[in-house]
Design a protein around this motif. Structure first.
Motif, short mmCIF file in Angstrom:
data_model
loop_
_atom_site.label_atom_id
_atom_site.label_comp_id
_atom_site.label_asym_id
_atom_site.label_seq_id
_atom_site.Cartn_x
_atom_site.Cartn_y
_atom_site.Cartn_z
N GLU A 132 12.58 -31.11 31.43
CA GLU A 132 13.57 -31.88 30.67
C GLU A 132 13.40 -33.38 30.90
OE1 GLU A 132 17.36 -30.41 31.71
OE2 GLU A 132 17.04 -28.40 30.87
N ASP A 133 13.23 -33.78 32.17
CA ASP A 133 13.08 -35.20 32.45
C ASP A 133 11.79 -35.75 31.85
OD1 ASP A 133 15.43 -35.21 33.79
OD2 ASP A 133 14.55 -34.98 35.78
N ALA A 134 10.70 -34.98 31.93
CA ALA A 134 9.43 -35.45 31.35
C ALA A 134 9.56 -35.61 29.83
CB ALA A 134 8.31 -34.47 31.69
N SER A 135 10.24 -34.68 29.16
CA SER A 135 10.42 -34.79 27.72
C SER A 135 11.26 -36.01 27.37
CB SER A 135 11.09 -33.52 27.19
OG SER A 135 11.35 -33.63 25.81
N ALA A 136 12.30 -36.28 28.15
CA ALA A 136 13.14 -37.44 27.86
C ALA A 136 12.39 -38.75 28.07
CB ALA A 136 14.40 -37.39 28.74
N VAL A 137 11.59 -38.81 29.14
CA VAL A 137 10.82 -40.03 29.40
C VAL A 137 9.78 -40.26 28.30
CG1 VAL A 137 9.17 -41.09 30.98
CG2 VAL A 137 11.20 -39.95 31.89
N VAL A 138 9.13 -39.19 27.86
CA VAL A 138 8.13 -39.33 26.80
C VAL A 138 8.77 -39.78 25.50
CG1 VAL A 138 6.56 -38.00 25.33
CG2 VAL A 138 6.47 -37.73 27.80
N GLU A 139 9.93 -39.25 25.17
CA GLU A 139 10.63 -39.68 23.96
C GLU A 139 10.99 -41.16 24.03
OE1 GLU A 139 11.09 -38.21 21.17
OE2 GLU A 139 10.12 -36.34 21.79
N GLN A 140 11.41 -41.62 25.20
CA GLN A 140 11.75 -43.04 25.34
C GLN A 140 10.50 -43.90 25.18
OE1 GLN A 140 13.74 -43.99 28.96
NE2 GLN A 140 13.59 -46.19 28.67
N LEU A 141 9.36 -43.48 25.73
CA LEU A 141 8.12 -44.25 25.58
C LEU A 141 7.67 -44.28 24.12
CD1 LEU A 141 6.16 -43.07 28.74
CD2 LEU A 141 7.35 -45.23 28.41
N ARG A 142 7.81 -43.17 23.43
CA ARG A 142 7.46 -43.16 22.00
C ARG A 142 8.36 -44.08 21.20
NH1 ARG A 142 6.67 -36.62 20.92
NH2 ARG A 142 4.71 -36.39 22.10
N ALA A 143 9.62 -44.09 21.52
CA ALA A 143 10.52 -44.97 20.78
C ALA A 143 10.20 -46.44 21.03
CB ALA A 143 11.97 -44.68 21.18
N ALA A 144 9.70 -46.75 22.24
CA ALA A 144 9.33 -48.13 22.56
C ALA A 144 7.90 -48.46 22.17
CB ALA A 144 9.53 -48.39 24.05
N SER A 145 7.17 -47.50 21.57
CA SER A 145 5.77 -47.69 21.15
C SER A 145 4.88 -48.09 22.33
CB SER A 145 5.67 -48.74 20.04
OG SER A 145 6.41 -48.33 18.90
N VAL A 146 5.09 -47.44 23.45
CA VAL A 146 4.30 -47.69 24.67
C VAL A 146 3.31 -46.55 24.83
CG1 VAL A 146 4.36 -47.98 27.18
CG2 VAL A 146 6.19 -48.95 25.75
N PRO A 147 2.02 -46.83 24.90
CA PRO A 147 1.04 -45.75 25.10
C PRO A 147 1.21 -45.11 26.47
CG PRO A 147 -0.03 -47.89 25.25
CD PRO A 147 1.37 -48.15 24.77
N TYR A 148 1.01 -43.80 26.54
CA TYR A 148 1.22 -43.06 27.78
C TYR A 148 0.22 -41.92 27.86
CZ TYR A 148 3.44 -39.50 24.87
OH TYR A 148 3.67 -38.55 23.91
N GLU A 149 0.10 -41.36 29.02
CA GLU A 149 -0.72 -40.18 29.27
C GLU A 149 0.03 -39.24 30.20
OE1 GLU A 149 -4.50 -41.24 30.81
OE2 GLU A 149 -5.13 -42.40 29.03
N LEU A 150 -0.25 -37.94 30.07
CA LEU A 150 0.37 -36.92 30.92
C LEU A 150 -0.66 -36.34 31.86
CD1 LEU A 150 2.61 -35.03 28.31
CD2 LEU A 150 3.28 -36.83 29.91
N ALA A 151 -0.25 -36.06 33.08
CA ALA A 151 -1.13 -35.49 34.10
C ALA A 151 -0.35 -34.49 34.93
CB ALA A 151 -1.73 -36.59 34.98
N ASP A 152 -1.10 -33.70 35.72
CA ASP A 152 -0.50 -32.69 36.61
C ASP A 152 0.36 -31.70 35.84
OD1 ASP A 152 -1.73 -33.99 38.70
OD2 ASP A 152 0.04 -35.18 39.21
N GLY A 153 -0.17 -31.24 34.71
CA GLY A 153 0.56 -30.25 33.94
C GLY A 153 1.80 -30.78 33.26
#
Length: 538
Positions: free
Chosen positions: A60-81
């Motif tokens: 849940e926390d990972a999904s919320a953080v990713v949604e916030q980064l997408r809304a801010a148009s900040v590129p991101y990557e996911l690791a460790d599953g």
């Protein structure tokens, strides 16, 4: 544009125009590869370095953080599953502040933080349940910090204490863990989880903790951990003792001429024995002593009978005397308590077999004494050592040697095949490169020779040889008709005819002669001087 730059571009254009179709194709492919490599290198160099924004996040926390980064148009990557979110180093602190402003990641409500929200009106049942949940949360968080453990859940079964219950039930615990990439925890890690959980709850024993992983496999069963740990200790002791004895045998009888087997029995449970010994102290005075005496003088009655004197009346006189002594002797008391922990060695046996072919001149009794000392045999404990001289079978050794040789040959053949394949590929590539280079060189030479031959063998239509051709071929120069004013007037009055094929050919050859003179002016000057000398001689 400067003349030097213009000349460079001109030479480059002339060189490119002289390429054949194959050369142009190779040049285009090479330029495309270089451009793609430059683009890939520039993109890799311009790629920002990624740093962890948050790690160990739940779904849940990972999904919320990713949604916030997408809304801010900040590129991101996911690791460790998906549990770790990476962003550019320049955006780490800014995005952490933005996530904290949004309440991300959400604070966990387990652990001792549960008591922060409890009120003064909480009932005893709520307090006990909250305390159990706090311990479970703290244990789960601690176990989740172990290597290769991504998720941990602890459930405690703590019985209620009551003075009205005659039998006390021990608390138990069940631990569920999920590992990263479905890895398996080692026996030491499972034992650490068991002892960590049992030590956190008062009255819980290590054998009352069950550990289960995400695949449904039982890593530690209730009541079975101590036995399994003892078996592991026994196995480790057997391997260590067998290695010590085998080293001794290899030195005495030679490597491969003796084998040893060790069997150890260890105590699976902890036992305690208390011995009390009472021994009187000789020659010591008594600790307490009490003496009482009674004397009676009278007649006619038995002593000790109530009213005897009165009933008997007067009679003969009598005497009664009684003495009583009580002594408490000093006794020495000795209490001895012996505790035998689980894993204590209770008995071991060692069996040694020596090859008869290598036992010539060998003293079996001496070898038995050496093995007894090396293995730490205790006859009072029931340990036993057996050393026998027996013929060894060579079938297994022969088969093992043959299998080893076959494996070596197969490995050598595989290496040779791999080397041959690499050599063939390298040879084919080298051959293709050499053929391409030779082809390019031959084609260039042929084109150069053809151009020079066209320049040196120009022959106008309708004439046997040109003056220039006669000069280059070493033949006499033909005489040309002189140009008169009448011929010029006639040519001027006549209309220009359409250019014939011979005229086109002549113009083209003249252009080639001019090009040759520009490319090699020295040689053209020599040819012209030779032409002038030949005309003068003629």
């Amino acid at each position: 544009m400067p003349a030097a730059v213009t000349s460079v571009f001109g030479r480059l254009r002339a060189a490119v125009s002289s390429f054949s179709l194959a050369q142009r194709t190779i040049a285009i492919i090479g330029i495309a590869v270089l451009v793609m490599g430059a683009v890939a290198l520039s993109s890799w160099l311009s790629r920002p370095a990624m740093s962890p924004l948050f790690s160990g996040l739940g779904a849940e926390d990972a999904s919320a953080v990713v949604e916030q980064l997408r809304a801010a148009s900040v590129p991101y990557e996911l690791a460790d599953g998906g549990s770790t979110v990476l962003v550019a180093e320049a955006d780490v602190y800014e995005q952490r502040l933005a996530a904290a402003a949004s309440g991300l990641p959400r604070a966990r409500t387990d652990g001792y933080s549960l008591f922060d929200t409890m009120g003064v009106t909480s009932s005893e049942f709520q307090q006990s349940v909250t305390y159990k949940r706090a311990i479970e949360g703290e244990l789960a968080r601690t176990i989740g910090a172990l290597d290769n453990v991504t998720t941990a859940s602890v459930q405690l079964a703590i019985p209620e204490e009551s003075v009205f219950v005659s039998e006390k039930v021990d608390p138990t615990a069940s631990v569920f863990i999920e590992t990263a990439n479905s890895t398996t925890l080692s026996a030491e890690q499972v034992e650490a989880i068991v002892h960590l959980t049992s030590a956190a709850v008062s009255g819980m024993k290590p054998e009352d903790v069950a550990v289960i992983d995400s695949t449904g496999r039982t890593l530690s069963a209730v009541g079975g951990d101590l036995t399994r740990g003892t078996d592991q200790q026994a196995g480790a002791y057997e391997v260590r003792t067998a290695a010590n004895v085998q080293d001794l045998l290899d030195t005495v009888v030679g490597a491969g001429h003796a084998t040893v087997s060790v069997s150890a029995v260890m105590e699976h449970a902890t036992s305690e024995r208390i011995d009390e010994t009472y021994v009187p102290v000789e020659g010591a005075p008594p600790a307490t002593e009490e003496t009482s005496s009674e004397t009676y003088t009278g007649t006619g009655a038995d002593p000790g009978v109530l009213g005897a004197e009165v009933a008997a009346g007067a009679g003969d006189g009598g005497t009664y005397e009684s003495t009583q002594t009580t002594r408490t002797n000093v006794i020495s008391k000795s209490v001895e308590s012996t505790t035998t922990p689980a894993g204590a060695l209770t008995r071991q046996t060692v069996a040694v077999a020596v090859d008869a072919a290598a036992a010539e001149g060998l003293d079996v009794d001496q070898l038995t004494a050496l093995v007894t000392t090396a293995a730490g045999i205790d006859p009072d404990r029931g340990d036993a050592v057996t050393v026998e001289v027996v013929p060894f079978s060579a079938v297994a050794a022969t088969d093992a040697q043959a299998a080893l040789e076959a494996a070596r040959e197969a490995e050598a053949a595989e290496r040779a095949a791999e080397t041959t394949r690499i050599a063939v590929i390298a040879g084919a590539v080298l051959f293709a490169v050499v053929v391409g280079i030779v082809t390019i060189v031959v084609v260039n030479r042929r084109r150069r020779r053809a151009a020079e031959s066209r320049v040196l063998t120009l022959t106008p239509v309708g004439e046997p040889l040109d003056a220039f051709d006669a000069l280059t071929q070493g033949l006499p120069t033909p005489q040309l008709d002189p140009i008169t004013p009448d011929l010029l007037a006639t040519a001027a009055l006549e209309p220009d005819p359409e250019p014939e094929l011979s005229q086109v050919t002549l113009d083209r050859r003249r252009a080639e002669i001019g090009d040759f003179a520009r490319r090699d002016p020295a040689k053209a000057a020599d040819l012209l001087r030779q032409l002038v000398r030949d005309r003068q001689d003629a």
